[in-house]
Design a protein around this motif. Structure first.
Motif, PDB file in Angstrom:
ATOM      1  N   GLU A   1       0.850  -1.187   0.000  1.00  0.00           N
ATOM      2  CA  GLU A   1       0.000   0.000   0.000  1.00  0.00           C
ATOM      3  C   GLU A   1       0.885   1.237   0.000  1.00  0.00           C
ATOM      4  O   GLU A   1       1.854   1.313   0.764  1.00  0.00           O
ATOM      5  CB  GLU A   1      -0.936   0.028   1.219  1.00  0.00           C
ATOM      6  CG  GLU A   1      -1.823   1.290   1.225  1.00  0.00           C
ATOM      7  CD  GLU A   1      -2.945   1.259   2.260  1.00  0.00           C
ATOM      8  OE1 GLU A   1      -3.011   0.320   3.072  1.00  0.00           O
ATOM      9  OE2 GLU A   1      -3.762   2.218   2.247  1.00  0.00           O
TER      10      GLU A   1
ATOM     11  N   ASP B   1     -11.766   0.012   1.376  1.00  0.00           N
ATOM     12  CA  ASP B   1     -10.877   0.202   2.521  1.00  0.00           C
ATOM     13  C   ASP B   1     -11.702   0.365   3.804  1.00  0.00           C
ATOM     14  O   ASP B   1     -12.857   0.773   3.752  1.00  0.00           O
ATOM     15  CB  ASP B   1     -10.061   1.482   2.266  1.00  0.00           C
ATOM     16  CG  ASP B   1      -8.790   1.559   3.087  1.00  0.00           C
ATOM     17  OD1 ASP B   1      -8.506   0.636   3.860  1.00  0.00           O
ATOM     18  OD2 ASP B   1      -8.066   2.569   2.928  1.00  0.00           O
TER      19      ASP B   1
ATOM     20  N   LYS C   1     -11.040  -4.735   2.569  1.00  0.00           N
ATOM     21  CA  LYS C   1     -10.014  -4.612   3.600  1.00  0.00           C
ATOM     22  C   LYS C   1     -10.703  -4.454   4.946  1.00  0.00           C
ATOM     23  O   LYS C   1     -11.384  -3.453   5.193  1.00  0.00           O
ATOM     24  CB  LYS C   1      -9.133  -3.377   3.322  1.00  0.00           C
ATOM     25  CG  LYS C   1      -8.385  -3.462   1.996  1.00  0.00           C
ATOM     26  CD  LYS C   1      -7.350  -2.348   1.883  1.00  0.00           C
ATOM     27  CE  LYS C   1      -6.132  -2.629   2.759  1.00  0.00           C
ATOM     28  NZ  LYS C   1      -5.093  -1.576   2.580  1.00  0.00           N
TER      29      LYS C   1
ATOM     30  N   GLU D   1      -6.243  -5.494   7.944  1.00  0.00           N
ATOM     31  CA  GLU D   1      -5.317  -4.384   8.189  1.00  0.00           C
ATOM     32  C   GLU D   1      -4.888  -4.379   9.648  1.00  0.00           C
ATOM     33  O   GLU D   1      -5.622  -4.811  10.519  1.00  0.00           O
ATOM     34  CB  GLU D   1      -6.025  -3.036   7.982  1.00  0.00           C
ATOM     35  CG  GLU D   1      -6.560  -2.753   6.633  1.00  0.00           C
ATOM     36  CD  GLU D   1      -7.011  -1.282   6.546  1.00  0.00           C
ATOM     37  OE1 GLU D   1      -6.362  -0.558   5.797  1.00  0.00           O
ATOM     38  OE2 GLU D   1      -7.971  -0.875   7.216  1.00  0.00           O
TER      39      GLU D   1
HETATM   40 MG    MG Z   1      -5.872   2.361   2.608  1.00  0.00          MG
END
Ligand code: MG
Ligand code: C2E
Ligand code: MG
Ligand code: MG
Length: 282
Positions: A59, A180, A201, A237
């Motif tokens: 990322e 995200d 994510k 994450e």
């Molecule tokens: Mg991100």
């Protein structure tokens, strides 16, 4: 006395607000100059395939090297950049820089990996977004299959029909789209199915206490199962411990990103990770 006390509080409050306003104004001025002065940096954080242990993505995360304040975290300046629309040129610079760097690493012979780039609401709303992305792909020569654009739920849910058509145009360029911070917004599950996306994510707020908090464990488990039933790739994450990774592995979460593997690194340091990855694979 109570009244005086109250008044004092108000005064204090006002002066704090003034400091904030002045500081904010200064920061905004600095932010305007930061692009031309070349003060932004792109850091890279690895994304690891949980089953194979291979690094399969990274990322791109922006940093601001302020001349006096030092490194300013995106948590501080991204909201300001959003409010002032400066996020548009900043985000474009990040996209171009990350794509150029990724292509350079591929050309140098490192294992080709995907680069994920965060898109802000303002960038996504720009009518010129798709043509700008196309231009970056053409000018940097990166193959679109290695590019992933991260959108948040709030971006996609503000105007769903428009968002879907923009996502379709983007994915017709051959790149991937991720959602995200999934779980923190208000995605309707029925829309999720219609979005041309590749990846969810799981937000780090659910991952943090995954092994201690039954609710977070249940949410993460459900998100992984749902992603798989919709044929989506799923990334966790903010993974910091082996226990969290084991939890995710047992549930067949596809990838993880977090300090357990590495913090976001400047390009020169990230290249060392690519070099080890190349060694491991040959
Ligand atoms: Mg991100
Ligand atoms: P994000 O896109 O959700 O990025 C993940 C954040 O989690 C990053 O914070 C990363 O450094 C942090 N992180 C990664 N692993 C761990 C971990 O194991 N533990 C903990 N505690 N944190 C971890 P960062 O770099 O400070 O960025 C914060 C946010 O700023 C990003 O969240 C993203 O929303 C925004 N941002 C960063 N770069 C850009 C950009 O180029 N454009 C836009 N529009 N937003 C950006
Ligand atoms: Mg995130
Ligand atoms: Mg986040």
């Amino acid at each position: 006395r109570a009244k005086d006390h109250g008044r004092n509080n108000v005064q204090q409050y006002e002066s704090v607000m003034n400091v904030h306003a002045v500081e904010r104004l200064q920061l905004e001025k600095d932010l305007r100059k930061a692009i031309e002065r070349g003060e932004f940096r792109v850091y890279y954080q690895p994304q690891i395939d949980i089953e194979t242990g291979q690094m399969i993505g990274m990322e791109a995360l922006v940093r601001w090297q302020h001349p006096e304040r030092g490194m300013v975290s995106p948590g501080l300046f991204i909201p300001l950049a959003e409010e002032t629309n400066l996020i548009v040129p900043i985000g474009e610079w990040v996209m171009r820089t990350a794509c150029e760097q990724t292509k350079r690493w591929q050309d140098a012979g490192y294992p080709p990996i995907r680069v994920s780039i965060n898109l802000s609401a303002h960038q996504f709303a720009q009518p010129t977004l798709v043509s700008k992305v196309r231009a970056v792909l053409e000018e940097t020569g990166i193959e679109p299959q290695y590019v992933d654009l991260e959108l948040t739920e709030s971006i996609t849910m503000t105007n769903v029909d428009r968002a879907i058509s923009t996502m379709l145009e983007l994915s017709s360029l051959g790149l991937q789209i991720s959602i995200d911070d999934f779980g923190t917004g208000y995605s309707s599950l029925s829309y999720l199915k219609k979005f041309p996306i590749h990846t969810l994510k799981i937000d780090q707020s659910f991952v943090r206490d995954i092994t201690k908090n039954a609710d977070d464990a249940a949410i993460a488990t459900a998100v992984i199962a749902m992603a798989h039933s919709l044929n989506l790739n799923v990334i966790a994450e903010g993974v910091e411990t082996e226990e969290q990774l084991e939890f995710l592995r047992e549930r067949r979460c596809n990838e993880y990103q977090g300090y357990l593997c590495s913090r976001p690194l400047p390009a020169a340091e990230f290249e060392n990770l690519l070099a080890s990855e190349l060694q491991m694979r040959t």
